[in-house]
Write a protein that holds these residues in place. Sequence first.
Motif, PDB file in Angstrom:
ATOM      1  N   ARG A  63     -14.568  11.525  -8.691  1.00 33.76           N
ATOM      2  CA  ARG A  63     -13.851  11.441  -9.882  1.00 33.76           C
ATOM      3  C   ARG A  63     -12.154  11.783  -9.725  1.00 33.76           C
ATOM      4  NH1 ARG A  63     -18.379  13.989 -11.923  1.00 33.76           N
ATOM      5  NH2 ARG A  63     -17.462  15.859 -12.277  1.00 33.76           N
ATOM      6  N   ARG A  64     -12.193  12.830  -9.077  1.00 40.74           N
ATOM      7  CA  ARG A  64     -10.540  13.002  -8.750  1.00 40.74           C
ATOM      8  C   ARG A  64      -9.814  11.991  -7.936  1.00 40.74           C
ATOM      9  NH1 ARG A  64     -10.896  19.693  -8.599  1.00 40.74           N
ATOM     10  NH2 ARG A  64     -10.273  20.135 -10.614  1.00 40.74           N
ATOM     11  N   LEU A  65     -10.761  11.809  -6.784  1.00 40.27           N
ATOM     12  CA  LEU A  65      -9.938  10.857  -5.915  1.00 40.27           C
ATOM     13  C   LEU A  65      -9.673   9.493  -6.481  1.00 40.27           C
ATOM     14  CD1 LEU A  65      -8.701  10.700  -3.067  1.00 40.27           C
ATOM     15  CD2 LEU A  65     -11.225   9.804  -2.249  1.00 40.27           C
ATOM     16  N   GLY A  66     -10.606   9.028  -7.411  1.00 38.09           N
ATOM     17  CA  GLY A  66     -10.327   7.735  -8.085  1.00 38.09           C
ATOM     18  C   GLY A  66      -9.497   7.784  -8.851  1.00 38.09           C
ATOM     19  N   ARG A  67      -9.233   8.891  -9.763  1.00 35.45           N
ATOM     20  CA  ARG A  67      -8.076   9.097 -10.607  1.00 35.45           C
ATOM     21  C   ARG A  67      -6.664   9.192  -9.816  1.00 35.45           C
ATOM     22  NH1 ARG A  67     -11.117  12.678 -13.459  1.00 35.45           N
ATOM     23  NH2 ARG A  67     -10.191  14.299 -12.620  1.00 35.45           N
ATOM     24  N   ALA A  68      -6.722   9.696  -8.702  1.00 37.62           N
ATOM     25  CA  ALA A  68      -5.407   9.970  -7.916  1.00 37.62           C
ATOM     26  C   ALA A  68      -4.997   8.715  -7.141  1.00 37.62           C
ATOM     27  CB  ALA A  68      -5.674  11.036  -6.992  1.00 37.62           C
ATOM     28  N   LEU A  69      -6.051   7.782  -7.092  1.00 37.93           N
ATOM     29  CA  LEU A  69      -5.610   6.688  -6.398  1.00 37.93           C
ATOM     30  C   LEU A  69      -5.415   5.519  -7.339  1.00 37.93           C
ATOM     31  CD1 LEU A  69      -7.980   6.679  -3.306  1.00 37.93           C
ATOM     32  CD2 LEU A  69      -5.647   7.065  -3.306  1.00 37.93           C
ATOM     33  N   ARG A  70      -5.746   5.474  -8.684  1.00 38.01           N
ATOM     34  CA  ARG A  70      -5.689   4.697  -9.487  1.00 38.01           C
ATOM     35  C   ARG A  70      -4.274   3.993  -9.749  1.00 38.01           C
ATOM     36  NH1 ARG A  70      -9.299   6.485 -13.920  1.00 38.01           N
ATOM     37  NH2 ARG A  70     -10.829   6.368 -12.076  1.00 38.01           N
ATOM     38  N   GLY A  71      -3.752   2.878  -9.752  1.00 36.04           N
ATOM     39  CA  GLY A  71      -2.544   2.394  -9.843  1.00 36.04           C
ATOM     40  C   GLY A  71      -1.930   2.111  -8.436  1.00 36.04           C
ATOM     41  N   ARG A  72      -2.498   2.439  -7.464  1.00 37.06           N
ATOM     42  CA  ARG A  72      -1.999   2.217  -6.277  1.00 37.06           C
ATOM     43  C   ARG A  72      -2.611   0.916  -5.695  1.00 37.06           C
ATOM     44  NH1 ARG A  72       0.494   6.923  -4.679  1.00 37.06           N
ATOM     45  NH2 ARG A  72      -0.366   8.832  -5.450  1.00 37.06           N
ATOM     46  N   PRO A  73      -1.874  -0.005  -5.079  1.00 32.39           N
ATOM     47  CA  PRO A  73      -2.462  -1.487  -4.606  1.00 32.39           C
ATOM     48  C   PRO A  73      -3.746  -1.303  -3.754  1.00 32.39           C
ATOM     49  CG  PRO A  73      -0.194  -1.145  -4.041  1.00 32.39           C
ATOM     50  CD  PRO A  73      -0.570   0.236  -4.685  1.00 32.39           C
ATOM     51  N   ARG A  74      -4.845  -1.721  -4.497  1.00 31.80           N
ATOM     52  CA  ARG A  74      -6.099  -1.439  -3.577  1.00 31.80           C
ATOM     53  C   ARG A  74      -6.126  -1.908  -2.078  1.00 31.80           C
ATOM     54  NH1 ARG A  74      -9.409  -0.043  -1.110  1.00 31.80           N
ATOM     55  NH2 ARG A  74     -11.644   0.326  -1.521  1.00 31.80           N
ATOM     56  N   SER A  75      -5.263  -2.983  -2.007  1.00 30.75           N
ATOM     57  CA  SER A  75      -5.224  -3.356  -0.365  1.00 30.75           C
ATOM     58  C   SER A  75      -4.638  -2.590   0.592  1.00 30.75           C
ATOM     59  CB  SER A  75      -4.563  -4.985  -0.595  1.00 30.75           C
ATOM     60  OG  SER A  75      -3.329  -4.773  -0.949  1.00 30.75           O
ATOM     61  N   GLU A  76      -3.979  -1.644   0.120  1.00 28.95           N
ATOM     62  CA  GLU A  76      -3.178  -0.898   0.934  1.00 28.95           C
ATOM     63  C   GLU A  76      -3.809   0.462   1.273  1.00 28.95           C
ATOM     64  OE1 GLU A  76       0.720  -0.094  -0.466  1.00 28.95           O
ATOM     65  OE2 GLU A  76       1.344  -2.195  -0.960  1.00 28.95           O
ATOM     66  N   TYR A  77      -4.947   0.831   0.883  1.00 27.67           N
ATOM     67  CA  TYR A  77      -6.004   2.049   1.329  1.00 27.67           C
ATOM     68  C   TYR A  77      -7.219   1.878   1.659  1.00 27.67           C
ATOM     69  CZ  TYR A  77      -7.550   2.635  -3.487  1.00 27.67           C
ATOM     70  OH  TYR A  77      -7.994   2.287  -4.926  1.00 27.67           O
ATOM     71  N   GLN A  78      -7.724   2.567   2.335  1.00 22.52           N
ATOM     72  CA  GLN A  78      -9.314   2.632   2.531  1.00 22.52           C
ATOM     73  C   GLN A  78      -9.878   3.648   2.207  1.00 22.52           C
ATOM     74  OE1 GLN A  78      -7.093   2.949   5.739  1.00 22.52           O
ATOM     75  NE2 GLN A  78      -6.400   0.804   5.231  1.00 22.52           N
ATOM     76  N   LEU A  79     -11.360   3.350   1.614  1.00 25.31           N
ATOM     77  CA  LEU A  79     -11.848   4.399   0.606  1.00 25.31           C
ATOM     78  C   LEU A  79     -13.277   4.469   1.386  1.00 25.31           C
ATOM     79  CD1 LEU A  79     -11.632   6.328  -1.875  1.00 25.31           C
ATOM     80  CD2 LEU A  79     -12.505   4.503  -3.149  1.00 25.31           C
ATOM     81  N   SER A  80     -13.847   5.675   1.760  1.00 25.69           N
ATOM     82  CA  SER A  80     -15.121   5.821   2.042  1.00 25.69           C
ATOM     83  C   SER A  80     -15.988   7.043   1.311  1.00 25.69           C
ATOM     84  CB  SER A  80     -15.243   6.163   3.521  1.00 25.69           C
ATOM     85  OG  SER A  80     -14.504   7.543   3.857  1.00 25.69           O
ATOM     86  N   THR A  81     -17.016   6.583   1.047  1.00 25.81           N
ATOM     87  CA  THR A  81     -18.021   7.349   0.522  1.00 25.81           C
ATOM     88  C   THR A  81     -19.204   7.483   1.213  1.00 25.81           C
ATOM     89  OG1 THR A  81     -19.041   8.574  -1.777  1.00 25.81           O
ATOM     90  CG2 THR A  81     -19.003   6.181  -1.273  1.00 25.81           C
ATOM     91  N   LYS A  82     -20.371   8.211   0.565  1.00 27.30           N
ATOM     92  CA  LYS A  82     -21.620   8.591   1.336  1.00 27.30           C
ATOM     93  C   LYS A  82     -22.694   8.359   0.419  1.00 27.30           C
ATOM     94  CE  LYS A  82     -19.097  11.834   4.247  1.00 27.30           C
ATOM     95  NZ  LYS A  82     -17.800  11.976   3.127  1.00 27.30           N
ATOM     96  N   ALA A  83     -23.749   8.267   1.027  1.00 25.10           N
ATOM     97  CA  ALA A  83     -25.069   7.961   0.291  1.00 25.10           C
ATOM     98  C   ALA A  83     -26.021   8.852   1.074  1.00 25.10           C
ATOM     99  CB  ALA A  83     -25.582   6.412   0.400  1.00 25.10           C
ATOM    100  N   GLY A  84     -27.235   9.151   0.144  1.00 22.64           N
ATOM    101  CA  GLY A  84     -28.295  10.002   0.570  1.00 22.64           C
ATOM    102  C   GLY A  84     -28.627  11.000  -0.520  1.00 22.64           C
ATOM    103  N   ARG A  85     -27.862  11.579  -1.297  1.00 21.39           N
ATOM    104  CA  ARG A  85     -28.075  12.404  -2.426  1.00 21.39           C
ATOM    105  C   ARG A  85     -27.983  11.744  -3.651  1.00 21.39           C
ATOM    106  NH1 ARG A  85     -25.325  15.609   1.786  1.00 21.39           N
ATOM    107  NH2 ARG A  85     -26.195  17.457   2.263  1.00 21.39           N
ATOM    108  N   LEU A  86     -29.037  11.745  -4.591  1.00 19.75           N
ATOM    109  CA  LEU A  86     -28.551  11.097  -5.623  1.00 19.75           C
ATOM    110  C   LEU A  86     -28.251  12.076  -6.930  1.00 19.75           C
ATOM    111  CD1 LEU A  86     -31.381   8.352  -6.164  1.00 19.75           C
ATOM    112  CD2 LEU A  86     -28.902   8.002  -6.034  1.00 19.75           C
ATOM    113  N   LEU A  87     -27.410  12.125  -7.730  1.00 19.10           N
ATOM    114  CA  LEU A  87     -27.174  13.066  -8.611  1.00 19.10           C
ATOM    115  C   LEU A  87     -28.047  12.991  -9.897  1.00 19.10           C
ATOM    116  CD1 LEU A  87     -23.467  13.478  -8.099  1.00 19.10           C
ATOM    117  CD2 LEU A  87     -25.102  14.575  -6.952  1.00 19.10           C
ATOM    118  N   GLU A  88     -28.503  13.999 -10.304  1.00 18.74           N
ATOM    119  CA  GLU A  88     -29.423  13.722 -11.724  1.00 18.74           C
ATOM    120  C   GLU A  88     -29.193  14.688 -12.575  1.00 18.74           C
ATOM    121  OE1 GLU A  88     -33.554  13.831  -9.807  1.00 18.74           O
ATOM    122  OE2 GLU A  88     -33.673  11.879  -9.325  1.00 18.74           O
ATOM    123  N   PRO A  89     -28.831  14.367 -13.949  1.00 21.88           N
ATOM    124  CA  PRO A  89     -28.345  15.201 -14.921  1.00 21.88           C
ATOM    125  C   PRO A  89     -29.446  16.250 -15.166  1.00 21.88           C
ATOM    126  CG  PRO A  89     -28.088  13.109 -15.716  1.00 21.88           C
ATOM    127  CD  PRO A  89     -28.843  13.025 -14.324  1.00 21.88           C
TER     128      PRO A  89
END
Length: 330
Positions: A63-89
């Motif tokens: 959430r924080r990284l998404g907010r911090a990068l918002r407004g910057r040209p999407r074509s100018e940065y690379q974003l990686s995340t990960k999978a394997g742990r689902l978050l359940e409330p």
Amino acid sequence: MQQVRLGRTSVSTTRLSFGGAALGNLFTAVDDTTAAAAVDAAWAAGVRTFDTAPHYGLGLSERRLGRALRGRPRSEYQLSTKAGRLLEPVAGLVGDDLANGFAVPATHRRRWDFSADGVRRSLEQSLLRMGVDRVDTVYLHDPDDHLDQAIAEAMPALERLRAEGVVGAIGAGMNDSGPLTRFVRETDVDVVLVAGRYTLLDQSALAGLLPAASERGVAVVVGGLFNSGLLADPRPGATFDYATAPPELVQRALRMQEVCARHGVPLRAAAVRFAFGHPAVASALVGARSADEITDAVKQFELPIPDALWPDLQTSGLLPTDVPVPKDGT
């Protein structure tokens, strides 16, 4: 900052990447303003590759990284995340998440899921948390105890997502280089992220992973450059792989610091640059919880290092003589 391609893909990475674990309140809390300032400082220094994961602070890092990068040209940065742990409330507030290393309320529980459906659901949830329509790279996160399912089910799902153009590059991220070697040899990964296993104090990734990656054209991103602290500030009581460092390792790090000082180089700079001696290494991932930390990391990365430093470490018995080392400023 120089960018290179990840394996055979069209996805690129800056040589230094920003690691977002601390944005998820790793061990201690970071306020929103400080977290945003860290990302801003990375951007100002030329870093354009940012890594996160659902695991980091139960989604807080994303959430924080998404907010911090918002407004910057999407074509100018690379974003990686990960999978394997689902978050359940979870129902009601049940304490904090410090048992898993993050100073956040335990509003969710993690559930391991390396099924094809689990991978897709994880990515969908990550996109929502970050407020983006795509990521460039997805890693399977810590599949140590789920290797067979990760290889048989999760990797084919990532391959389909890549073929559909949903992601540009796929891989796996772990602390253990042995299983990562299996991913390189048995699957169609583009990149692997190995933490703590190719550093000045631990070159175990050289035994199998790095040669296999070179052979198959797979990019390697190296994290844990300081082995969780010892190589950043060698002293009794410092941490090595998140535990108190044994005295013999502390002494080894202190001797490395002395050799580096003879060449006018901080040990931190040598630790950041060491991995680039191997041609398979595309990027070094540096975690930061403040603007000062990422600014210092970039400064250490860009510091000129005399070629003579590396053979001095080798002849001093502090680095094996067969370990490839950076040359001519690489």
